[in-house]
Every structure is written in C-alpha cells, then in structure tokens.
Scaffold this active site. Sequence first.
Site, PDB file in Angstrom:
ATOM      1  N   PRO A 142       0.783  -1.233   0.000  1.00  0.00           N
ATOM      2  CA  PRO A 142       0.000   0.000   0.000  1.00  0.00           C
ATOM      3  C   PRO A 142       0.816   1.285   0.000  1.00  0.00           C
ATOM      4  O   PRO A 142       0.243   2.360  -0.055  1.00  0.00           O
ATOM      5  CB  PRO A 142      -0.818  -0.124   1.285  1.00  0.00           C
ATOM      6  CG  PRO A 142       0.007  -0.960   2.185  1.00  0.00           C
ATOM      7  CD  PRO A 142       0.759  -1.918   1.305  1.00  0.00           C
TER       8      PRO A 142
ATOM      9  N   CYS B 210       9.459  -9.746   4.189  1.00  0.00           N
ATOM     10  CA  CYS B 210       9.182  -9.758   5.629  1.00  0.00           C
ATOM     11  C   CYS B 210       9.090 -11.208   6.096  1.00  0.00           C
ATOM     12  O   CYS B 210       8.169 -11.595   6.807  1.00  0.00           O
ATOM     13  CB  CYS B 210       7.923  -8.948   5.965  1.00  0.00           C
ATOM     14  SG  CYS B 210       6.505  -9.302   4.949  1.00  0.00           S
TER      15      CYS B 210
HETATM   16  C1  SAM Z   1       5.058  -6.950   0.683  1.00  0.00           C
HETATM   17  S1  SAM Z   1       3.810  -6.162  -0.216  1.00  0.00           S
HETATM   18  C2  SAM Z   1       4.573  -4.633  -0.562  1.00  0.00           C
HETATM   19  C3  SAM Z   1       4.530  -3.644   0.569  1.00  0.00           C
HETATM   20  C4  SAM Z   1       4.959  -2.276   0.120  1.00  0.00           C
HETATM   21  N1  SAM Z   1       6.292  -2.287  -0.450  1.00  0.00           N
HETATM   22  C5  SAM Z   1       4.899  -1.268   1.253  1.00  0.00           C
HETATM   23  O1  SAM Z   1       5.921  -0.974   1.852  1.00  0.00           O
HETATM   24  O2  SAM Z   1       3.821  -0.745   1.536  1.00  0.00           O
HETATM   25  C6  SAM Z   1       3.880  -6.982  -1.740  1.00  0.00           C
HETATM   26  C7  SAM Z   1       3.047  -6.352  -2.842  1.00  0.00           C
HETATM   27  O3  SAM Z   1       3.384  -7.025  -4.036  1.00  0.00           O
HETATM   28  C8  SAM Z   1       2.245  -7.051  -4.861  1.00  0.00           C
HETATM   29  N2  SAM Z   1       2.490  -8.101  -5.874  1.00  0.00           N
HETATM   30  C9  SAM Z   1       2.161  -9.400  -5.857  1.00  0.00           C
HETATM   31  N3  SAM Z   1       2.609 -10.008  -6.964  1.00  0.00           N
HETATM   32  C10 SAM Z   1       3.259  -9.076  -7.684  1.00  0.00           C
HETATM   33  C11 SAM Z   1       3.939  -9.078  -8.940  1.00  0.00           C
HETATM   34  N4  SAM Z   1       4.057 -10.170  -9.654  1.00  0.00           N
HETATM   35  N5  SAM Z   1       4.463  -7.915  -9.371  1.00  0.00           N
HETATM   36  C12 SAM Z   1       4.350  -6.777  -8.664  1.00  0.00           C
HETATM   37  N6  SAM Z   1       3.709  -6.720  -7.482  1.00  0.00           N
HETATM   38  C13 SAM Z   1       3.184  -7.855  -6.994  1.00  0.00           C
HETATM   39  C14 SAM Z   1       1.108  -7.298  -3.907  1.00  0.00           C
HETATM   40  O4  SAM Z   1      -0.101  -6.841  -4.474  1.00  0.00           O
HETATM   41  C15 SAM Z   1       1.550  -6.504  -2.688  1.00  0.00           C
HETATM   42  O5  SAM Z   1       0.949  -5.244  -2.707  1.00  0.00           O
END
Ligand code: SAM
Length: 921
Positions: free
Chosen positions: A191, A360
């Site tokens: 987010p 994480c």
């Molecule tokens: C760990 S969260 C990221 C948290 C974010 N960096 C923050 O600090 O608020 C991982 C994110 O990766 C996205 N995601 C999942 N598969 C993905 C892909 N193939 N490419 C890019 N984003 C992806 C998810 O929707 C999720 O929002």
Amino acid sequence: MGRGGRGGHKKRLMRKDYQGDGKRENAWNEKKTHRADQYLEAGDMHNEAFEEYYKVQDIVPEGEWQEFLDILKKPLPITFRINGSGRFAAELVTKLQTDFFSHFSEGPVMLDGELVQPPRPLPWYPSNLAWHMNFTRNQLRKLSWLAAIHEFMKVANEAGSITRQEAVSMVPPLFMDVQPHHRVLDMCAAPGSKTFQLLEMLHNMEGADSSSGSSTTPSGFVVANDADAQRCNLLTHQTKRMCSPCLMVTNHNGEQFPKITGLQPAPGSAAAAAAAVEAAAAELAGNAAQQQQGEGEVMRFDRILCDVPCSGDGTMRKAPDIWRRWSVNNGNGLHNMQLRIALHAVRLLKVGGRMVYSTCTPNPIEDEAVVAELLVRCKGALQLLDVSDQLPELKRCAGKRKWLVRDKHQWYSNWEEAAKVGFKLDPTMFSSPEKQQLPLERCMRILPHHQDTGGFFVAVLQKVAETPDLPDPSLAHRFTRIITAGRDGRLIKIDGADPHQGAEDAAAYALEAAEQAIAALEAGDAAAATKAANAAAAAASRGGLAQDAATEIYKNQRRYDSQEARKQQQLAKQQQRQQDAATAGADEDAAAVEADADADVQAMEGVETAGDDVDADADAAAAAADEAEGADDAADGAADGKAAWTPSWVRGGGGRGRSGSGRFRGIDPIIPVEDPTIIKMLVDFYGVEASFPLATHLITRSLEAAFPKRLYYVSDALLAVLLADERESLKITATGLKLFERHELRGKELGKCQYRIAQEGLPFLLPHLTKQVIRLPVADFMRLLADRNVPLLIPSSAAGSEAETAAAAAAAKTPSNQVPLSTPSVLKQLEGLESGGAVALLDEEAAQQLGLAVDQAGSGALTANAPLAVSVWRTRASLSVLVAKNECEQMADKVRSAQQRMKQQQQGGKGAAKQAEAVAA
Ligand SMILES: C[S@@+](CC[C@H](N)C(=O)[O-])C[C@H]1O[C@@H](n2cnc3c(N)ncnc32)[C@H](O)[C@@H]1O
C-alpha cells in the site's frame, strides 16, 4: 493525483469494519492496535512444523530460540515516522518531547504496579524521526494524557505529518540512497509506506538550486508499481499525502514491467535544451553514437526497490493467524515469482544503479536463495554490497551461505536429491558449492527479539556492468521437466502413431531438438530456441506422430504456466489478504487509507454543497461523499459539453468499459491541457508567473467537459516519460499533482475563473502566484482555520477608518462566529481580491516572528515543509476554507506551538535580564 482507474467501487475495497455507517475505524484506535491478541489466544500460538523448519534453518543465534519464540507471541508495539526532514518535522519532534513525552521525564511512570514504557526514538533511524510506543489498553484507558498522545497521533497521521509504519518496514528505503535526480522504481509498492519514504528522499532538495522556475521539483521521479489494481488505488491514496508531481502509479506484474524507449527530456525543460545543444554538436562533429543517444534512450532506473510478495513469516506478531496456516509450501510457492521479479529488476537497473531486495520473512528460500541465484546468473555484473557500516545501531544477523530445502515430505540438501522426488521444488531454491562462495553474509536478517520488531530481510545490490541476458529461469526448468516426463513416456503419447521404428527415432530427435531449444533459451538466444523448437515439431510430424511432440511441449508449457501463474497469484493474494486483515497499523492497513477517501476532496465537496452558508460543515458533507476522484474525472461534466481543443497527444482513451483507442480497459486517458482559454484564464486570474510551466505541464483525465474537472501538474521528468511511451506500454493508474479543480456552486455565479486551487498543489504553485493571495495576521489566520468560513464585511468603499468603524460596529453586534474579518490590512487586501479561488496565508512578518517562515521559492513539495497557507473560495460575503478540518487543526497546532515557544523564550529572556540586574545590584 490524476487517477485513471475506476474509483466508484470503494465500498467493495473496504474491509468489513469500514462499511456500514461509512465511518472508518481509526488507524490509531486502541482496538486495532491490539488486534493481534483478538485472533488467537497465546496457547494457540504454536506450530510444530514452523518451529522445526526455522530451527533446522538455523537462523536464530545459539541460545536465543526461546526468546525468539516468545516475542513472536506478543503484539507489535506502535511505531511511526515523522514525515519529511523539513523544519516542521523537527518541530513535531520537539512538540512530542515537550508536550507529551515530558510526563516521563521525572522518573518511571507506574500504573497498577505496572511500568508504563516511555516512548523512545528508534535509535537507528536518522534525526529521531521514527518512534516506538508500547502502551497497554489498560494504560490508555486510565491515563488521560496517554490517550491525548494517541489522539494527537491520529490527527497527525490523517493530516500526513506522521505515518504509522512498522519499524522494520522503514529499513529498506534507508539503504536506497535516493537522490533528487534519481529515477526510482518501487516494483511491488502497495500500500505504499515505503514509496512514501522514497518520495520524501527524492524531495529532499536541501542545497538544490531554487532560483528559477520549477527547480524546486526534483529532476528524478518515483514509479510505484503493483500487480494488484485495487491495491494500486490504496497506493494512490497513501502517497497522495506526499503531494508530489514526481510520482506515477502503474499496474503491472513486476516481472513484466515494460521497457520504455525513446526517452527524451520534456519540451521546454533545461534538460531538453542541453540535449538539443549536444545533438547539434554531435551532428556537426559527425559523431554517430552521440547522435543516436540524442534520439532517445531506454529508460533504466537508478534505484529499484523489490519489496516482493512473500510468505510473511516475519509478520506473526501482527498477523498471528500465520501460526495456524503456516506451511512450508507458502515460501516454496513464492520463490519463483520472487526470483522472476528480482531478475527483471536487474534488467531495468542502470549500470551503477542500486537495488534493494527485501521480504518480511526470515525464510532462506525466499531470501538468500533468491539473492544467490541473482548473483550467479548475473556473472559478476551484480554485486552484493557490504553495508555493515551503515545504520550501525540497527541490530541485524548476517545472511547465510548454506540452507536446506524442504517440501511437504522431507528435507533435501541439494537439487540432485530433490530432482526426481521433490514436491514442487526448483533447482534455484538450493544452495550449491558455487553459491557458498558468494558473500551472502552481507545480506541482513532482522530478528524480532533483537529490538522488539517484526522480522525482515534486506539485501543491497549494485549493478556494476551490463548483465548477460537473463532468461526466465523457471521457463527453461519447466521445459526440462516436461522433457523428463516425456522421456519417461508420461507426456508424449504416440497415440495412434505408426508403430514403426522411424516414428520412435523421430520422437527421440524431437526431444533432442527440444533440449537444444532449452539450451538456447538459457543462453538468451531466442532465435536459436525458436529454430530448435521448430525442428522438434518438424521431426515429430516427419515421424508421423499423432501428437506432435513440440506442440505438446508448448501446450503443456502454456498449461503449466497459466496454472502455476494462477496458483502463485492466488497464493500471493491469499497471503496478502491475511496479512492485511490482521494488520493493526495504518502502515500496511490499506483499507484504512482507501476509506480515507480523499479527506480534502470531501471537505471541498462539503464546502461546495454548503455553498455560501457560513456554517459549512465540510466533514459532515464529506461523510456522504462516496465517489472517489478517479470515478468522476471521466464521468465528468456531461452538462457543459466537450472540451473545445484538440490535444496534440492523448494516451489511452477507452476507459471505464467504453471502447476506444486505449490499450488498457478501465484506464482513463491522459491528455495535456492545451486549451489556450483555460491556460489564459488561470494565468490572468491567479497571476501565474511565466516561470511556472502551466502551458506545458498540465494534464487531465477526461475531455468530456468544456472545462475538465481536475488539472494535474506533472514534473519535467514524468512528462518526458509520458511522451516517450508512445506505444502506451505503461498502464498508468495515477500520476500528477492536482493543482486546480473546477468549482461548482450550484446556481451561483462563479466569477471570472471557475477553477479553485487544490490544497495539495498549493506549495508548488504559491511561489509563482502574483494575484489572489491574501496575507492574514495571526489572529485572523487562526480564526479562519477554526471557523473555516468567515463572513466578510465589505462596504463598497471599504478603506481606512470608515471600514474600521463599520467592522468594529459589526463586531459589537454579531455573535462571535459571525464577526466579519476587520483588520484594516485585511480589508484593504480584500478590495483587490476577486470572487473565486484564492490563497490565504499567514502574514510573512508574523510567520517570521514565530519562526515559521518558509523560503517559498525553496519550499518544494513536502507537506511538512509547506508554508502555512490554505486554499480558499471568496464570495462577496464570505471566505471559505477548502481544506479538511484535521489539516486545519494541524496547521493551527503548528502556530500555537510556535506561539508557546516564543512566550517561553521571552520569559526565559526576562528571567535572565532580571538575574543580570540582580547580580549587577
Ligand atoms: C510486501 S507487499 C509490498 C509492501 C509495500 N512495499 C509497502 O511498503 O507498503 C507486496 C506487494 O506485491 C504485490 N504483488 C504481488 N505479486 C506481484 C507481482 N508479480 N508484481 C508486482 N507486485 C506484486 C502485492 O499486491 C503486494 O501489494
């Protein structure tokens, strides 16, 4: 920001507890801060498989296992970050220390025999800008001053001056070393708490030349990408508080983020001029290479953050449900996607650029295994940086050179053991003698019990040379799998084929050719791969096979790919949902941000609805306003016809289910605002100086109104990206900083300009405005912030003592909230203020005295650095603030703190003078 996606389904995006009465549960609400223990009792927090897995992986130092396990069962403390490094940030720190945390200065505070832990800054975060608080519910209930701290945090969080964020989540951006000129890509951004940090760093223009034009705008930008379209909306809301024209939100799978070519400096920018000179010089000198460069470059990034989707095993303290659902398959199932995202990031990184890979989870399959595979594939072109001397106070464990791999049946120490019987394992997950030579100890693993945080993993990488081609590793591996299966006779059935020897030979040849195809793929030679695959197909048909081997290979490949992609997507989504659901804080509390639904827009709606009414209660109206900006940008203005100009370029255009030229359905077009009538109206009315690139850098998202609803400002660098991306490979869900918004006062006269100034764009615009700015003394400014709608008394000849007399007479008669503004200097200024949009700001002299003056030319975009000014709408009889109530409260708070500080200084001064007198006597 100019949003391009549907915004109307906000209700669907809200978590259950945000729906219903439309009031969102507050991110600082005590109920949510202790959600962890609502999910599971401590007795349920046990999972043998989890414990066995991490014990075998040996990630916890000797003798600390129990401590590690114990802390995982405790809820996470509250941590927050003060936004920006500007002077108001320092002020906020002072306020926290003097007004709130001073309760702890006279010794330990006890309640019911229990110690109330004093808040403390995170020692490793620069300039005391991140804090940790750990109060229990009982303490909050019983100590009113603690509850007041909480309340203050809530308001500050909503106003954007602090961000609630998990401590460890603040770490990766600190290792990015982002500079204002950098092109930054946040691959998996939603987010958006880390994006917010990256933007702050980009906007840290200290020392930058601010003498002309829009030089307060960084020459770099941040592209924040996420694969999930709905989470992109959250990203937009979260980062909107940063008020930056240098942010673009995109919606791609990270592993397929497009390459943009033909990047040219934005027309009219200094960079464009420099490039033109260089190109001309190159032409004269006949320097072909340089000329070619002038024709546009491939867009590579200086900094890339890969905060990849992961199993979240380090987030158990805020998502205790992981205890129940933990499985070794969670991490194993994500490894491939993580590697693919990271590999693509390396492709997009500039030589010399830096990339941070983070998760994480402490799981080595998602951590070191990915980093090691990256390093091996890059053959020395990517290096793992030793950052052990940075943030020395941050406790961390070194990365591991060896790890084991487990599937649901057993452990394996190498791929050879696992190749035949392993369940959904890939060779890239394994350590190897080659990988054991890599300096993987430079990776950082943050363990929860070391400093009362969640768990995290960070690796800092630098691209030192062009990398070899980096084909998708899983593709080649899957071919191998299919062929192995084919060899075993499981896949390629020779159904109905001529059983003579020739067919079998041909089948064998087909398989061999397919193997060559893999080798070619691995070497990155797509042409050779295709040739070999065609040879395989030809051999198969020559042999008269009923089922063409190569077709079968491709068919299976495709089937496998889509099944696997679906599974991985589902897994990632499921894990994300679970994490989100259990997240107590606003950091990763996407729904909270979404439910926020543009407080300032809503506030404006409130003022609009209330029109001239003195009692305009923006917030009440805001609660009713349920449409997000993006939705009504496109559904805009059916009543007032189409735009009158033909733009020189348009990106997209389908949008919202309509058919059209747009490449991505549901994404609104991006259109430059080139209507001379609109530009002239804005320039004339607000006196916008030529130094501000209004005529070239404004965009809108719809042409379906003569006067588009919202006008956004994009920086030079982002404009260049928009222009370069002619093929529209970028799926842009939002970009640009809202500068103007069409004002709608139903049935009322709008005056000479229908556009009001958007509060979020005000810091950028203000230094370039020569009209419609009113400077108020402290008392009037504070009153405007408090009442938000003040009546005006303007006799037609208002001036001098006559006006003063009239104002005083009115003041004596009217109830306090109806007293018109009466300060002579204000009345004088009101004479020259047209009806319509305007800016009210704290008089510069007063701001100086209070130590609140901001160097306007150098103020940049940071909310925290913004001058004390609000966007207002002036009618004949009133002045209405177009800013959300909490933001007004924050501003008023800044003034009050400054006043208090000044008083204390004066008292201190008097005391010292008296002392000096006494000594002299
Ligand atoms: C760990 S969260 C990221 C948290 C974010 N960096 C923050 O600090 O608020 C991982 C994110 O990766 C996205 N995601 C999942 N598969 C993905 C892909 N193939 N490419 C890019 N984003 C992806 C998810 O929707 C999720 O929002």
